[in-house]
Design a protein around this motif. Structure first.
Motif, mmCIF file in Angstrom:
data_model
loop_
_atom_site.group_PDB
_atom_site.id
_atom_site.type_symbol
_atom_site.label_atom_id
_atom_site.label_comp_id
_atom_site.label_asym_id
_atom_site.label_seq_id
_atom_site.Cartn_x
_atom_site.Cartn_y
_atom_site.Cartn_z
ATOM 1 N N LYS A 281 0.858 -1.186 0.000
ATOM 2 C CA LYS A 281 0.000 0.000 0.000
ATOM 3 C C LYS A 281 0.899 1.242 0.000
ATOM 4 O O LYS A 281 2.106 1.128 0.235
ATOM 5 N N PRO A 282 0.336 2.425 -0.217
ATOM 6 C CA PRO A 282 1.187 3.629 -0.199
ATOM 7 C C PRO A 282 1.933 3.821 1.125
ATOM 8 O O PRO A 282 2.919 4.537 1.189
ATOM 9 N N PHE A 301 6.158 -0.526 -5.388
ATOM 10 C CA PHE A 301 5.553 0.703 -4.870
ATOM 11 C C PHE A 301 5.160 1.548 -6.078
ATOM 12 O O PHE A 301 6.029 2.086 -6.762
ATOM 13 N N PRO A 302 3.859 1.662 -6.375
ATOM 14 C CA PRO A 302 3.468 2.301 -7.636
ATOM 15 C C PRO A 302 3.869 3.776 -7.752
ATOM 16 O O PRO A 302 4.220 4.227 -8.829
ATOM 17 N N ASP A 324 9.012 5.684 10.238
ATOM 18 C CA ASP A 324 7.961 6.579 10.760
ATOM 19 C C ASP A 324 6.639 5.833 10.906
ATOM 20 O O ASP A 324 5.931 5.993 11.896
ATOM 21 N N ASN A 325 6.319 5.000 9.911
ATOM 22 C CA ASN A 325 5.029 4.301 9.952
ATOM 23 C C ASN A 325 4.989 3.199 11.014
ATOM 24 O O ASN A 325 3.929 2.938 11.587
ATOM 25 N N THR A 334 -2.236 7.676 12.682
ATOM 26 C CA THR A 334 -2.481 7.443 11.253
ATOM 27 C C THR A 334 -1.147 7.301 10.521
ATOM 28 O O THR A 334 -0.202 8.052 10.804
ATOM 29 N N LEU A 335 -1.110 6.371 9.573
ATOM 30 C CA LEU A 335 0.143 6.158 8.832
ATOM 31 C C LEU A 335 0.247 7.136 7.671
ATOM 32 O O LEU A 335 -0.757 7.663 7.192
#
Ligand code: FAD
Length: 411
Positions: A281-282, A301-302, A324-325, A334-335
């Protein structure tokens, strides 16, 4: 997840820089199959002795604070449902959050004999093996050999003319030419780079390609584009160009022809691209597993420029986001997501030259580019402490190549 167990699998660009970003914040374990990091972009300079192992392959214990637990072992299986990684030697490791950063392996694309007889170029010990082979081959050339015999004995082939193949072939050719002069051998070595596509450095722009082509010419590397390697033997290589096959006697064949996924990643039953890359995911979390992140060479990673795929600069930038995430996830926040930028390219072309492509698109080459590359890469090495030590060493002790001396005199 107040005291979440974060397990980082792999200590390359993605894994190490994630660990550095998480230091002092979580219960972090870095699982790696080697005791040192490797700054791969300078493996060519290690081959030529322009840099030393401690510059580009520092031990993790030197880089990481003691709160990051380093386990040197080989991960053999990942069970996402049981939240556990199985090791070759030690007990299985449990995790609350897993970061997958195991990178790729050499892709021999099914060419007969390639895995058995070629030398890959991804690790310090591969460079050591190649250097020893070059020295050993030189040591067996009698001083009175005629130029054509010397050329036949000193034939080295590099498969793949991407950045890696061009950097390596120019480096090898310069080292061999220098060694021949020092040993008063007649003639020249033969260094070939073999590429299936129709041009060298296919993923790069025209501007930098001009510098690469010029360096290949100056280092007297034979470039064979539109050519397919069909077979490699213990001292031979067969290639095919426009339907015509030719066999060469070779002192060594080095394989830089591509990267593929590890069986460890292939075994994972999660969403992947047709090339086997993990879909993320992003936020860099796996699509169906919020507590698992993937980055670097194994992740698709698009929102990154296509030219960034499979590069250290992408893995390094992603590591900041993953760190960070992971903190946000364990704190219930929240990520985030980010757009990753092209930071420019810097190539090492032989022992005297380089080429630099700035992020704005301008390119320059020659001795100045070689110096600029050293300066740029000093700034990309991990930790301030290591950068300062290495920068001082390069500044005060210099970065001259170490000649290929006869075996007894090599160190
Ligand atoms: C010679 C060479 C030159 C390069 N030059 C450049 C360049 O100039 N610029 C650029 O941007 N990119 C360059 N690259 C590409 C760059 O190195 C990769 O894109 C980058 O390293 C990917 O980072 P990663 O974290 O995904 O994987 P890696 O850096 O490959 O790290 C993976 C780590 O996981 C460990 N590991 C793997 N499997 C296991 C296991 N089962 N158990 C435990 N540990 C494991 C490995 O030992 C390794 O330490 C180069 C690559 C090579 C080989």
């Amino acid at each position: 997840m107040a005291k979440a167990r974060v397990l980082i699998l792999g200590g390359g660009f993605g894994g190490l820089f994630t660990a550095l970003g998480l230091s002092n914040s979580s219960d972090v374990t870095l699982l790696t199959d080697e005791d040192h990091f490797l700054f791969t972009p300078m493996l060519y300079e290690y081959l030529s002795g322009e840099v030393e192992a401690w510059h580009i392959a520092p031990k993790y214990e030197e880089l990481l604070d003691s709160d990051v637990h380093v386990v040197v072992d080989n991960a053999t299986a990942i069970d996402l449902n049981a939240s556990q990684v199985t090791l070759e030697k030690g007990d299985p490791l449990k995790f609350d959050v897993l970061v997958l950063a195991v990178g790729g392996i050499t892709n021999y694309v099914g060419v007969e004999g390639a895995e058995q007889f070629t030398i890959p170029f991804r690790k310090i010990h591969h460079a050591d093996r190649l250097r020893s082979r070059m020295v050993d081959t030189l040591d067996h050339v009698p001083p009175d050999f005629a130029p054509q015999d010397v050329r036949r004995e000193l034939t080295f082939a590099i498969v793949g003319a991407g950045a890696s193949g061009c950097e390596l072939s120019t480096k090898m050719a310069d080292l061999l030419l220098d060694a021949m002069k020092r040993r008063a051998l007649h003639g020249e070595p033969r260094v070939l780079v073999i590429e299936m596509g129709d041009r060298v450095v296919p993923g790069m722009g025209e501007q930098i390609r001009e510098f690469v082509e010029e360096a290949l010419r100056e280092s007297r590397v034979e470039v064979h584009t539109g050519t397919r390697v069909v077979n490699v033997g213990s001292d031979s290589l067969t290639f095919e160009h426009q339907g015509v096959r030719e066999q060469l006697k070779t002192a060594a064949v080095v394989w830089t022809g591509g990267v593929k996924m590890r069986p460890l990643i292939e075994q994972l039953d999660v969403e992947k691209t047709s090339r086997g890359l993990l879909k993320v995911k992003p936020t860099l979390q796996l699509v169906q597993h919020d507590n698992v992140f993937a980055l670097g060479d194994i992740a698709f990673f698009p929102d990154a420029q296509p030219t960034l795929a499979g590069t250290a600069q992408l893995a390094l930038q992603q590591a900041g986001l993953v760190a960070d995430n992971v903190k946000s996830l364990t704190a219930g926040r929240t990520l985030d997501t980010r757009h990753f930028e092209e930071l420019g390219e810097a190539l090492s072309l032989g022992t005297e030259r380089g080429a630099v492509l700035l992020s704005g698109g301008q390119a320059f080459g020659g001795a100045l580019a070689r110096q600029a590359r050293f300066a740029l890469y000093t700034s990309r090495l991990p930790t301030w402490h290591h950068r300062l030590r290495v920068g001082a060493s390069w500044f005060f002790e210099g970065t001259a190549p170490r000649p290929l001396l006869p075996l007894g005199l090599e160190r």
